[in-house]
Design an enzyme around this catalytic site. Structure first.
Site, PDB file in Angstrom:
ATOM      1  N   GLU A 107       0.830  -1.220   0.000  1.00 51.54           N
ATOM      2  CA  GLU A 107       0.000   0.000   0.000  1.00 51.54           C
ATOM      3  C   GLU A 107       0.860   1.262   0.000  1.00 51.54           C
ATOM      4  OE1 GLU A 107      -2.319  -1.475   3.369  1.00 51.54           O
ATOM      5  OE2 GLU A 107      -4.122  -1.140   2.168  1.00 51.54           O
ATOM      6  N   GLU A 127      -3.884  -9.621   3.627  1.00 53.84           N
ATOM      7  CA  GLU A 127      -4.559  -9.263   4.882  1.00 53.84           C
ATOM      8  C   GLU A 127      -5.709 -10.191   5.271  1.00 53.84           C
ATOM      9  OE1 GLU A 127      -3.326  -7.094   2.751  1.00 53.84           O
ATOM     10  OE2 GLU A 127      -2.654  -5.254   3.749  1.00 53.84           O
TER      11      GLU A 127
HETATM   12  N1  COA Z   1       5.331  -7.987  10.787  1.00 57.55           N
HETATM   13  C1  COA Z   1       6.179  -8.368  11.771  1.00 57.55           C
HETATM   14  N2  COA Z   1       7.219  -9.161  11.582  1.00 57.55           N
HETATM   15  C2  COA Z   1       7.443  -9.622  10.340  1.00 57.55           C
HETATM   16  C3  COA Z   1       6.611  -9.287   9.272  1.00 57.55           C
HETATM   17  C4  COA Z   1       5.515  -8.438   9.541  1.00 57.55           C
HETATM   18  N3  COA Z   1       4.670  -8.030   8.567  1.00 57.55           N
HETATM   19  N4  COA Z   1       7.065  -9.895   8.159  1.00 57.55           N
HETATM   20  C5  COA Z   1       8.153 -10.584   8.529  1.00 57.55           C
HETATM   21  N5  COA Z   1       8.387 -10.422   9.850  1.00 57.55           N
HETATM   22  C6  COA Z   1       9.453 -11.003  10.652  1.00 57.55           C
HETATM   23  C7  COA Z   1       9.232 -12.494  10.875  1.00 57.55           C
HETATM   24  O1  COA Z   1       8.347 -12.699  11.974  1.00 57.55           O
HETATM   25  C8  COA Z   1      10.628 -12.964  11.142  1.00 57.55           C
HETATM   26  O2  COA Z   1      10.960 -12.668  12.475  1.00 57.55           O
HETATM   27  P1  COA Z   1      11.832 -13.719  13.347  1.00 57.55           P
HETATM   28  O3  COA Z   1      13.145 -13.825  12.621  1.00 57.55           O
HETATM   29  O4  COA Z   1      11.934 -13.054  14.671  1.00 57.55           O
HETATM   30  O5  COA Z   1      11.077 -14.992  13.321  1.00 57.55           O
HETATM   31  C9  COA Z   1      11.474 -12.065  10.243  1.00 57.55           C
HETATM   32  O6  COA Z   1      10.672 -10.937   9.920  1.00 57.55           O
HETATM   33  C10 COA Z   1      11.868 -12.748   8.948  1.00 57.55           C
HETATM   34  O7  COA Z   1      10.658 -13.231   8.354  1.00 57.55           O
HETATM   35  P2  COA Z   1      10.559 -14.675   7.683  1.00 57.55           P
HETATM   36  O8  COA Z   1       9.118 -14.980   7.532  1.00 57.55           O
HETATM   37  O9  COA Z   1      11.408 -15.635   8.423  1.00 57.55           O
HETATM   38  O10 COA Z   1      11.249 -14.344   6.278  1.00 57.55           O
HETATM   39  P3  COA Z   1      10.999 -15.099   4.895  1.00 57.55           P
HETATM   40  O11 COA Z   1      12.050 -14.531   3.967  1.00 57.55           O
HETATM   41  O12 COA Z   1      10.938 -16.560   5.065  1.00 57.55           O
HETATM   42  O13 COA Z   1       9.562 -14.631   4.406  1.00 57.55           O
HETATM   43  C11 COA Z   1       7.834 -13.009   3.986  1.00 57.55           C
HETATM   44  C12 COA Z   1       9.345 -13.269   4.042  1.00 57.55           C
HETATM   45  C13 COA Z   1       7.673 -11.530   3.710  1.00 57.55           C
HETATM   46  C14 COA Z   1       7.192 -13.839   2.860  1.00 57.55           C
HETATM   47  C15 COA Z   1       7.190 -13.420   5.318  1.00 57.55           C
HETATM   48  O14 COA Z   1       7.934 -12.826   6.377  1.00 57.55           O
HETATM   49  C16 COA Z   1       5.759 -12.970   5.469  1.00 57.55           C
HETATM   50  O15 COA Z   1       4.854 -13.608   4.925  1.00 57.55           O
HETATM   51  N6  COA Z   1       5.515 -11.847   6.205  1.00 57.55           N
HETATM   52  C17 COA Z   1       4.174 -11.378   6.496  1.00 57.55           C
HETATM   53  C18 COA Z   1       3.528 -10.793   5.258  1.00 57.55           C
HETATM   54  C19 COA Z   1       2.132 -10.302   5.583  1.00 57.55           C
HETATM   55  O16 COA Z   1       1.220 -11.038   5.894  1.00 57.55           O
HETATM   56  N7  COA Z   1       1.973  -8.978   5.492  1.00 57.55           N
HETATM   57  C20 COA Z   1       0.715  -8.330   5.694  1.00 57.55           C
HETATM   58  C21 COA Z   1       0.670  -7.730   7.037  1.00 57.55           C
HETATM   59  S1  COA Z   1      -0.814  -6.787   7.198  1.00 57.55           S
END
Ligand code: COA
Length: 242
Positions: A107, A127
Site C-alpha cells: 500500500e 490481509e
Molecule cells: N510484521 C512483523 N514481523 C514480520 C513481518 C511483519 N509483517 N514480516 C516478517 N516479519 C518477521 C518475521 O516474523 C521474522 O521474524 P523472526 O526472525 O523473529 O522470526 C522475520 O521478519 C523474517 O521473516 P521470515 O518470515 O522468516 O522471512 P521469509 O524470507 O521466510 O519470508 C515473507 C518473508 C515476507 C514472505 C514473510 O515474512 C511474510 O509472509 N511476512 C508477512 C507478510 C504479511 O502477511 N503482510 C501483511 C501484514 S498486514
C-alpha cells in the site's frame, strides 16, 4: 531515525526502510518517522524516492503491533493517513521495489506516483489471511492502478503479482536489475527535476484531483503568469532544449 535511513539532497529526499530483522515491516516508530519526512517535504517541497533495505521493500504492517490494535486504532487510520499524506506530497514520489512489498508495504508503494521493480519484486495483499482487510488504500488505490479484475484477484484470492505481472498490469513502470534500480530511479527523478517545479506540483495536484476543466484552467492561469514559464519558453525559442 531508527527505522529509516534518510538522505537529503537539494532536490530530493531518499528514504530507505530499514528494519531488516522484521523484513522492514512498518511499525509505529516507522510511521512516526515517515510522518517526519512528510513534514519536511511539505515545508520544503522536494522529490521523494522510497526503497527498502536488504532486498525487501516492506513485508507489511508490523503484525505484532497489529495484533494488539483494536477498533479505536483502526478508526485512527494509522497507516491510511500516512499513505494519504505521502500520496499528497507536493512533488512526485517514486518507489523502488526490490523483493516483497506485501500488505501495508504494498500500500505504501501504491501511494507513490511511480513504481520501479526489480525482477524479485512481489506485490500482494494477504490481509484477509490474517482476518483483516487491506484498509490503507489497497481496496481502492490498487483498483485504480490495475483495474478491478486484477485488484480483486490480489485482494480476494491472495494473488501475488511478480515483477512481470506488475509490469504487464501497469503497476510498475519498468523492471530493472536490483543493482541498477536506484540509479534508474534517480534518472527518473532527474528527468522530473528538469521540469518547472510549480508546473510539476500543479500537474500532480490536478491529476490527483481527478482533473476538471475549471481546475485545469486555474492551474494553467497560475503557470502562464510565472517567470519560470517565460524563461523556459524563451530558452526554447532561442534554440535551447530541455
Ligand atoms: N510484521 C512483523 N514481523 C514480520 C513481518 C511483519 N509483517 N514480516 C516478517 N516479519 C518477521 C518475521 O516474523 C521474522 O521474524 P523472526 O526472525 O523473529 O522470526 C522475520 O521478519 C523474517 O521473516 P521470515 O518470515 O522468516 O522471512 P521469509 O524470507 O521466510 O519470508 C515473507 C518473508 C515476507 C514472505 C514473510 O515474512 C511474510 O509472509 N511476512 C508477512 C507478510 C504479511 O502477511 N503482510 C501483511 C501484514 S498486514
Amino acid at each position: 531515525m531508527n527505522t529509516l535511513t534518510v538522505e537529503e539532497l537539494d532536490d530530493r529526499v531518499v528514504v530507505t526502510l530499514r528494519r531488516p530483522e522484521a523484513r522492514n515491516a512498518i511499525n509505529a516508530a516507522m510511521v512516526a518517522e515517515l510522518h517526519d519526512v512528510c513534514a519536511a517535504l511539505e515545508e520544503q517541497p522536494r522529490l521523494l524516492l522510497i526503497t527498502g533495505a536488504d532486498g525487501t521493500f516492506a513485508a507489511g504492517a508490523d503484525i505484532g503491533e497489529l495484533r494488539e490494535r483494536g477498533r479505536e486504532q483502526a478508526l485512527r487510520g494509522i497507516n491510511s493517513r500516512l499513505f494519504d499524506r505521502i500520496a499528497r506530497l507536493p512533488l512526485p514520489t517514486v518507489a523502488a521495489v526490490d523483493g516483497y512489498a506485501l500488505g501495508g508495504g504494498a500500500e505504501l508503494a501504491y501511494a507513490c506516483d511511480v513504481r520501479l521493480a526489480t525482477p524479485a519484486a512481489v506485490f500482494g495483499n494477504p490481509e484477509p489471511g490474517l482476518g483483516i482487510l487491506a484498509a490503507a488504500g489497497a481496496c481502492w488505490r490498487l483498483r485504480e492502478l490495475v483495474g478491478a479484475s486484477v485488484a480483486k484477484q490480489v485482494l480476494l484470492a491472495g494473488r501475488r503479482l511478480d515483477a512481470d505481472d506488475a509490469l504487464r498490469f501497469g503497476l510498475v513502470a519498468e523492471i530493472v536489475p536490483a543493482g541498477e534500480v536506484l540509479k534508474r530511479a534517480h534518472g527518473l527523478l532527474d528527468r522530473m527535476a528538469r521540469s518547472g517545479v510549480l508546473a510539476l506540483r500543479l500537474t500532480k495536484l490536478v491529476t490527483d484531483g481527478g482533473g476538471h476543466p475549471l481546475t485545469d484552467d486555474l492551474a494553467q492561469a497560475i503557470l502562464f503568469e510565472s517567470e519560470d514559464k517565460r524563461v523556459r519558453m524563451d530558452a526554447f525559442l532561442a534554440g535551447g532544449r530541455s
